[in-house]
Write an enzyme that holds these catalytic residues in place. Sequence first.
Site, PDB file in Angstrom:
ATOM      1  N   ASP A 272      15.817  48.999   6.755  1.00 37.31           N
ATOM      2  CA  ASP A 272      16.883  48.262   7.448  1.00 37.31           C
ATOM      3  C   ASP A 272      16.234  47.084   8.177  1.00 37.31           C
ATOM      4  O   ASP A 272      15.287  47.276   8.948  1.00 37.31           O
ATOM      5  CB  ASP A 272      17.561  49.214   8.453  1.00 37.31           C
ATOM      6  CG  ASP A 272      18.893  48.676   8.984  1.00 37.31           C
ATOM      7  OD1 ASP A 272      19.138  47.462   8.892  1.00 37.31           O
ATOM      8  OD2 ASP A 272      19.682  49.494   9.512  1.00 37.31           O
TER       9      ASP A 272
ATOM     10  N   ASP B   5      21.518  41.341   8.942  1.00 41.29           N
ATOM     11  CA  ASP B   5      21.395  42.798   9.043  1.00 41.29           C
ATOM     12  C   ASP B   5      21.743  43.392   7.684  1.00 41.29           C
ATOM     13  O   ASP B   5      22.883  43.255   7.221  1.00 41.29           O
ATOM     14  CB  ASP B   5      22.347  43.315  10.128  1.00 41.29           C
ATOM     15  CG  ASP B   5      22.114  44.776  10.479  1.00 41.29           C
ATOM     16  OD1 ASP B   5      21.204  45.400   9.908  1.00 41.29           O
ATOM     17  OD2 ASP B   5      22.864  45.286  11.337  1.00 41.29           O
TER      18      ASP B   5
ATOM     19  N   HIS C 191      29.454  47.003  12.373  1.00 41.28           N
ATOM     20  CA  HIS C 191      29.641  46.285  13.637  1.00 41.28           C
ATOM     21  C   HIS C 191      29.809  44.805  13.366  1.00 41.28           C
ATOM     22  O   HIS C 191      29.218  44.276  12.428  1.00 41.28           O
ATOM     23  CB  HIS C 191      28.424  46.507  14.536  1.00 41.28           C
ATOM     24  CG  HIS C 191      27.109  46.350  13.809  1.00 41.28           C
ATOM     25  ND1 HIS C 191      26.402  45.182  13.796  1.00 41.28           N
ATOM     26  CD2 HIS C 191      26.412  47.209  13.008  1.00 41.28           C
ATOM     27  CE1 HIS C 191      25.312  45.328  13.048  1.00 41.28           C
ATOM     28  NE2 HIS C 191      25.298  46.552  12.543  1.00 41.28           N
TER      29      HIS C 191
ATOM     30  N   HIS D  21      25.029  44.096  17.671  1.00 42.44           N
ATOM     31  CA  HIS D  21      26.140  45.058  17.663  1.00 42.44           C
ATOM     32  C   HIS D  21      27.169  44.554  18.662  1.00 42.44           C
ATOM     33  O   HIS D  21      27.220  44.980  19.801  1.00 42.44           O
ATOM     34  CB  HIS D  21      25.642  46.453  18.024  1.00 42.44           C
ATOM     35  CG  HIS D  21      24.853  47.089  16.921  1.00 42.44           C
ATOM     36  ND1 HIS D  21      25.222  48.270  16.317  1.00 42.44           N
ATOM     37  CD2 HIS D  21      23.739  46.688  16.278  1.00 42.44           C
ATOM     38  CE1 HIS D  21      24.349  48.566  15.355  1.00 42.44           C
ATOM     39  NE2 HIS D  21      23.441  47.622  15.330  1.00 42.44           N
TER      40      HIS D  21
ATOM     41  N   GLU E 275      27.920  49.448   7.220  1.00 41.10           N
ATOM     42  CA  GLU E 275      26.765  50.293   6.915  1.00 41.10           C
ATOM     43  C   GLU E 275      27.100  51.779   6.843  1.00 41.10           C
ATOM     44  O   GLU E 275      26.913  52.511   7.793  1.00 41.10           O
ATOM     45  CB  GLU E 275      25.592  50.039   7.856  1.00 41.10           C
ATOM     46  CG  GLU E 275      25.865  50.053   9.327  1.00 41.10           C
ATOM     47  CD  GLU E 275      24.581  49.762  10.131  1.00 41.10           C
ATOM     48  OE1 GLU E 275      23.514  50.261   9.767  1.00 41.10           O
ATOM     49  OE2 GLU E 275      24.668  49.041  11.124  1.00 41.10           O
TER      50      GLU E 275
ATOM     51  N   GLU F 111      23.720  48.846   3.443  1.00 38.70           N
ATOM     52  CA  GLU F 111      24.313  47.906   4.401  1.00 38.70           C
ATOM     53  C   GLU F 111      24.255  46.471   3.891  1.00 38.70           C
ATOM     54  O   GLU F 111      23.245  46.035   3.339  1.00 38.70           O
ATOM     55  CB  GLU F 111      23.558  47.971   5.735  1.00 38.70           C
ATOM     56  CG  GLU F 111      24.088  46.990   6.783  1.00 38.70           C
ATOM     57  CD  GLU F 111      23.415  47.109   8.142  1.00 38.70           C
ATOM     58  OE1 GLU F 111      22.278  47.597   8.192  1.00 38.70           O
ATOM     59  OE2 GLU F 111      24.042  46.715   9.141  1.00 38.70           O
TER      60      GLU F 111
HETATM   61 CO    CO Z   1      23.620  47.146  11.188  1.00 40.60          CO
END
Ligand code: CO
Length: 300
Positions: A86, A97, A157, A165, A190, A284
């Site tokens: 990640d 992200d 998010h 976030h 995600e 994600e």
């Molecule tokens: Co994330």
Amino acid sequence: MIDEISIDIAMDVGSMSHRALIMARDMVKPGVKLIEVANKVEGFLREQGYGTAFPLNLSINMQAAHYTPSLDDEKVFGPNDLVKVDFGAEKSGVLGDCALTVDLSGEHGKLVDATVHALQNALSVIRAGVQVNKVGKEIEKTISSMGFNPIRNLGGHTVKAHDLHSDIFVPNFDNGDETALEEGMTVAIEPFATDGRGLVTEDDICDIYSYDIDVSVRNSGARALQQEISKNYSHEPFATRWLSKCVPTRFELYAGIAELSRAGALTRYPTLIEIGHGLVSQAELEVLVEKDSCAILTKS
Ligand code: CO
């Protein structure tokens, strides 16, 4: 609503995030040290003139998220590890992200597919006005239909400048939250799937922190660390190992960080593990919400 210029930056940061993610993925092999992968891909972003949205996360098996190598971490990938990678790039406060799962044993294809398909199905319902519980419902339905549990206390998010976030949480199940996504928002989706109970809890291991406020500390090592953190890592989360040059020893590094954390200068992001010790997979992508669909930002 973001303007045209920031859409360009978001796409640029998204594609750099994806490049770094793929670079990390291709290095995840049995016998390779986790810290080698972290140093390589974090260094790659810096060479390219980007920052990191957060340290590289390499979370293995029942770890769902937030494991990053410690200073001089000797840990290597094992032949049966299920590895969540990640990561994200940063430029001018714009954050990427994205994540994927590497199945080194080759025996957990179905668990990996559960999150890949859940992500695809979630994206298929995202458009301006969609309620976040509807996105969660797609994720839950997909993961459950494949015989696994979604992780209920992790989720997607919205992403804003310097705020990975931000205010809206996108659940991995139908939690009844009817908050609507709006055109122009950037959102990370995600899904996490597990053969365990579907909840994570904090572990004792913590090597990711973010800076909140300056505090007064007595220890000179802690003071040196605080100075470096407030100067260079005041926005995005950082890894403990990035601060090794501020103090002479590993002991002082970890003691100083612990002192700053206890004094309230830092937020901790401890490793999250599945409470039933189940295996965890994750997928994600970050997307831009459009009027009738969404556009993937974290792609090449
Ligand atoms: Co994330």
